[in-house]
Write a protein that holds these residues in place. Sequence first.
Motif, PDB file in Angstrom:
ATOM      1  N   ASN A 103       0.885  -1.524  -0.039  1.00  0.00           N
ATOM      2  CA  ASN A 103      -0.598   0.021   0.066  1.00  0.00           C
ATOM      3  C   ASN A 103       0.803   1.137  -0.259  1.00  0.00           C
ATOM      4  O   ASN A 103       1.957   0.907   0.307  1.00  0.00           O
ATOM      5  CB  ASN A 103      -1.175  -0.089   1.407  1.00  0.00           C
ATOM      6  N   HIS A 104      -0.130   2.359  -0.361  1.00  0.00           N
ATOM      7  CA  HIS A 104       0.773   3.576   0.076  1.00  0.00           C
ATOM      8  C   HIS A 104       2.814   3.767  -1.297  1.00  0.00           C
ATOM      9  O   HIS A 104       3.274   3.873  -0.035  1.00  0.00           O
ATOM     10  CB  HIS A 104       0.985   4.281   1.132  1.00  0.00           C
ATOM     11  N   VAL A 105       2.277   3.003  -2.562  1.00  0.00           N
ATOM     12  CA  VAL A 105       3.377   3.425  -3.276  1.00  0.00           C
ATOM     13  C   VAL A 105       3.734   4.835  -3.573  1.00  0.00           C
ATOM     14  O   VAL A 105       3.133   5.000  -4.067  1.00  0.00           O
ATOM     15  CB  VAL A 105       3.146   2.178  -4.542  1.00  0.00           C
ATOM     16  N   ARG A 106       4.748   5.104  -3.580  1.00  0.00           N
ATOM     17  CA  ARG A 106       5.221   6.082  -4.292  1.00  0.00           C
ATOM     18  C   ARG A 106       6.445   5.543  -4.958  1.00  0.00           C
ATOM     19  O   ARG A 106       7.673   5.239  -4.422  1.00  0.00           O
ATOM     20  CB  ARG A 106       5.653   7.452  -2.657  1.00  0.00           C
ATOM     21  N   GLN A 107       6.121   6.727  -6.033  1.00  0.00           N
ATOM     22  CA  GLN A 107       7.807   6.375  -6.654  1.00  0.00           C
ATOM     23  C   GLN A 107       8.751   7.640  -7.103  1.00  0.00           C
ATOM     24  O   GLN A 107       8.015   8.860  -7.017  1.00  0.00           O
ATOM     25  CB  GLN A 107       7.651   5.753  -8.859  1.00  0.00           C
ATOM     26  N   GLY A 108       9.786   7.813  -6.310  1.00  0.00           N
ATOM     27  CA  GLY A 108      10.215   8.630  -6.755  1.00  0.00           C
ATOM     28  C   GLY A 108      12.028   8.295  -7.572  1.00  0.00           C
ATOM     29  O   GLY A 108      11.811   7.096  -8.547  1.00  0.00           O
ATOM     30  N   LYS A 109      13.032   9.494  -7.675  1.00  0.00           N
ATOM     31  CA  LYS A 109      13.822   9.190  -8.830  1.00  0.00           C
ATOM     32  C   LYS A 109      15.013   8.769  -7.972  1.00  0.00           C
ATOM     33  O   LYS A 109      15.512   9.119  -6.750  1.00  0.00           O
ATOM     34  CB  LYS A 109      13.789  10.452  -8.857  1.00  0.00           C
ATOM     35  N   TYR A 110      16.321   8.090  -8.500  1.00  0.00           N
ATOM     36  CA  TYR A 110      17.809   7.930  -7.482  1.00  0.00           C
ATOM     37  C   TYR A 110      18.581   8.427  -8.266  1.00  0.00           C
ATOM     38  O   TYR A 110      18.745   7.527  -9.799  1.00  0.00           O
ATOM     39  CB  TYR A 110      17.684   6.537  -7.283  1.00  0.00           C
ATOM     40  N   ILE A 111      19.510   9.453  -8.299  1.00  0.00           N
ATOM     41  CA  ILE A 111      20.288   9.835  -9.393  1.00  0.00           C
ATOM     42  C   ILE A 111      22.118   9.409  -8.342  1.00  0.00           C
ATOM     43  O   ILE A 111      22.128   9.737  -7.493  1.00  0.00           O
ATOM     44  CB  ILE A 111      20.071  11.019  -9.530  1.00  0.00           C
ATOM     45  N   GLU A 112      22.897   8.621  -8.717  1.00  0.00           N
ATOM     46  CA  GLU A 112      24.543   8.148  -8.771  1.00  0.00           C
ATOM     47  C   GLU A 112      25.382   9.410  -9.814  1.00  0.00           C
ATOM     48  O   GLU A 112      25.186   9.574 -11.019  1.00  0.00           O
ATOM     49  CB  GLU A 112      24.614   6.888  -8.468  1.00  0.00           C
ATOM     50  N   LEU A 113      25.931  10.235  -9.198  1.00  0.00           N
ATOM     51  CA  LEU A 113      26.714  10.269  -9.528  1.00  0.00           C
ATOM     52  C   LEU A 113      28.104  11.006  -8.681  1.00  0.00           C
ATOM     53  O   LEU A 113      28.183  10.452  -7.823  1.00  0.00           O
ATOM     54  CB  LEU A 113      26.502  12.125 -10.649  1.00  0.00           C
ATOM     55  N   ASP A 114      29.597  10.605 -10.201  1.00  0.00           N
ATOM     56  CA  ASP A 114      30.923  12.160  -9.515  1.00  0.00           C
ATOM     57  C   ASP A 114      30.819  12.987  -9.423  1.00  0.00           C
ATOM     58  O   ASP A 114      30.396  13.479 -10.007  1.00  0.00           O
ATOM     59  CB  ASP A 114      31.863  10.790  -9.840  1.00  0.00           C
ATOM     60  N   VAL A 115      31.337  13.368  -8.356  1.00  0.00           N
ATOM     61  CA  VAL A 115      31.785  14.638  -8.431  1.00  0.00           C
ATOM     62  C   VAL A 115      33.493  15.190  -7.907  1.00  0.00           C
ATOM     63  O   VAL A 115      34.216  14.553  -7.123  1.00  0.00           O
ATOM     64  CB  VAL A 115      30.965  15.826  -6.897  1.00  0.00           C
ATOM     65  N   ALA A 116      34.283  15.497  -8.930  1.00  0.00           N
ATOM     66  CA  ALA A 116      35.180  15.861  -8.784  1.00  0.00           C
ATOM     67  C   ALA A 116      35.668  16.907  -7.616  1.00  0.00           C
ATOM     68  O   ALA A 116      35.771  18.224  -8.099  1.00  0.00           O
ATOM     69  CB  ALA A 116      35.794  15.792 -10.718  1.00  0.00           C
ATOM     70  N   GLU A 117      35.672  16.636  -6.512  1.00  0.00           N
ATOM     71  CA  GLU A 117      36.059  17.338  -5.690  1.00  0.00           C
ATOM     72  C   GLU A 117      36.531  16.447  -4.104  1.00  0.00           C
ATOM     73  O   GLU A 117      35.373  15.437  -4.055  1.00  0.00           O
ATOM     74  CB  GLU A 117      34.532  18.696  -5.284  1.00  0.00           C
ATOM     75  N   THR A 118      37.256  17.372  -4.074  1.00  0.00           N
ATOM     76  CA  THR A 118      37.637  15.992  -2.876  1.00  0.00           C
ATOM     77  C   THR A 118      37.293  16.801  -1.410  1.00  0.00           C
ATOM     78  O   THR A 118      36.792  15.949  -0.166  1.00  0.00           O
ATOM     79  CB  THR A 118      39.476  16.261  -2.420  1.00  0.00           C
ATOM     80  N   ASP A 119      36.661  17.651  -1.042  1.00  0.00           N
ATOM     81  CA  ASP A 119      36.224  18.228   0.345  1.00  0.00           C
ATOM     82  C   ASP A 119      34.898  17.786   0.011  1.00  0.00           C
ATOM     83  O   ASP A 119      33.856  18.505  -0.438  1.00  0.00           O
ATOM     84  CB  ASP A 119      35.873  19.661   0.729  1.00  0.00           C
ATOM     85  N   ALA A 120      34.365  17.149   0.890  1.00  0.00           N
ATOM     86  CA  ALA A 120      33.016  17.276   1.670  1.00  0.00           C
ATOM     87  C   ALA A 120      31.837  18.171   1.258  1.00  0.00           C
ATOM     88  O   ALA A 120      30.727  17.903   1.063  1.00  0.00           O
ATOM     89  CB  ALA A 120      32.963  16.005   2.321  1.00  0.00           C
ATOM     90  N   ALA A 121      32.760  18.594   2.487  1.00  0.00           N
ATOM     91  CA  ALA A 121      31.596  20.265   2.618  1.00  0.00           C
ATOM     92  C   ALA A 121      31.314  20.486   1.003  1.00  0.00           C
ATOM     93  O   ALA A 121      30.233  21.338   0.653  1.00  0.00           O
ATOM     94  CB  ALA A 121      32.206  20.853   3.621  1.00  0.00           C
ATOM     95  N   LYS A 122      32.327  20.554  -0.014  1.00  0.00           N
ATOM     96  CA  LYS A 122      31.873  21.747  -1.734  1.00  0.00           C
ATOM     97  C   LYS A 122      31.433  20.621  -1.891  1.00  0.00           C
ATOM     98  O   LYS A 122      30.945  21.198  -2.900  1.00  0.00           O
ATOM     99  CB  LYS A 122      33.687  21.870  -1.714  1.00  0.00           C
ATOM    100  N   ALA A 123      31.456  19.806  -2.160  1.00  0.00           N
ATOM    101  CA  ALA A 123      31.179  18.449  -2.845  1.00  0.00           C
ATOM    102  C   ALA A 123      29.388  18.308  -2.137  1.00  0.00           C
ATOM    103  O   ALA A 123      28.517  18.791  -4.075  1.00  0.00           O
ATOM    104  CB  ALA A 123      30.972  17.408  -2.017  1.00  0.00           C
ATOM    105  N   TYR A 124      29.084  18.490  -1.573  1.00  0.00           N
ATOM    106  CA  TYR A 124      27.733  18.373  -1.198  1.00  0.00           C
ATOM    107  C   TYR A 124      27.233  19.756  -1.764  1.00  0.00           C
ATOM    108  O   TYR A 124      25.649  20.283  -1.789  1.00  0.00           O
ATOM    109  CB  TYR A 124      27.372  18.833   0.555  1.00  0.00           C
ATOM    110  N   ALA A 125      27.542  21.148  -1.190  1.00  0.00           N
ATOM    111  CA  ALA A 125      27.546  22.291  -2.200  1.00  0.00           C
ATOM    112  C   ALA A 125      26.957  21.724  -2.996  1.00  0.00           C
ATOM    113  O   ALA A 125      25.826  23.034  -3.469  1.00  0.00           O
ATOM    114  CB  ALA A 125      28.138  22.898  -1.045  1.00  0.00           C
ATOM    115  N   SER A 126      27.386  21.461  -3.511  1.00  0.00           N
ATOM    116  CA  SER A 126      27.406  21.659  -5.269  1.00  0.00           C
ATOM    117  C   SER A 126      25.820  20.748  -6.250  1.00  0.00           C
ATOM    118  O   SER A 126      25.956  21.022  -6.527  1.00  0.00           O
ATOM    119  CB  SER A 126      29.262  20.997  -5.416  1.00  0.00           C
ATOM    120  N   VAL A 127      26.277  19.725  -5.367  1.00  0.00           N
ATOM    121  CA  VAL A 127      25.084  18.985  -5.657  1.00  0.00           C
ATOM    122  C   VAL A 127      24.200  19.512  -4.557  1.00  0.00           C
ATOM    123  O   VAL A 127      22.908  18.949  -5.673  1.00  0.00           O
ATOM    124  CB  VAL A 127      25.521  17.208  -4.723  1.00  0.00           C
TER     125      VAL A 127
END
Lengths: 78, 78
Positions: free
Chosen positions: A34-58
């Motif tokens: 019941n209550h089925v909801r469909q969403g999207k799932y996206i994977e990508l590589d970010v050419a960024e080593t700093d996690a905070a910067k990568a997060y902000a970019s994504v």
Amino acid sequence: MKAKIYITLKNGVLDPQGKAIEGALHGLGFIAANHVRQGKYIELDVAETDAAKAYASVEEMCKKLLANTVIENYRIEL
Amino acid sequence: MKAKIYITLKNGVLDPQGKAIEGALHGLGFIAANHVRQGKYIELDVAETDAAKAYASVEEMCKKLLANTVIENYRIEL
């Protein structure tokens, strides 16, 4: 750095695709689903080593292109 | 019991939708984004209190309807 993005419809927004899946599941005998909801799932590589910067970019990508923030929520995992 | 299902294309399977997103991201100036792959994310409620039974039931749904196991992988979280 690998980013995983989950895009889901906000609560209250109609989800005809989810309804169709639910109907098909019931037709196949899965009446417990019941209550089925469909969403999207996206994977990508970010050419960024700093996690905070990568997060902000994504996050910027989500706001500008990936998610329609009027009707969708997004969640980012690095 | 709430189940979350992640359906992704297997490695080596072409993902034109992911390529299109990648092209759009590059066009918007996000040149750091690469290897974009798009999958599906499905949430549903299973009317089942036993976790093992719920998992088995959702796995059956994946095999029969939700995922095309020839080209797609699925991952289930309860």
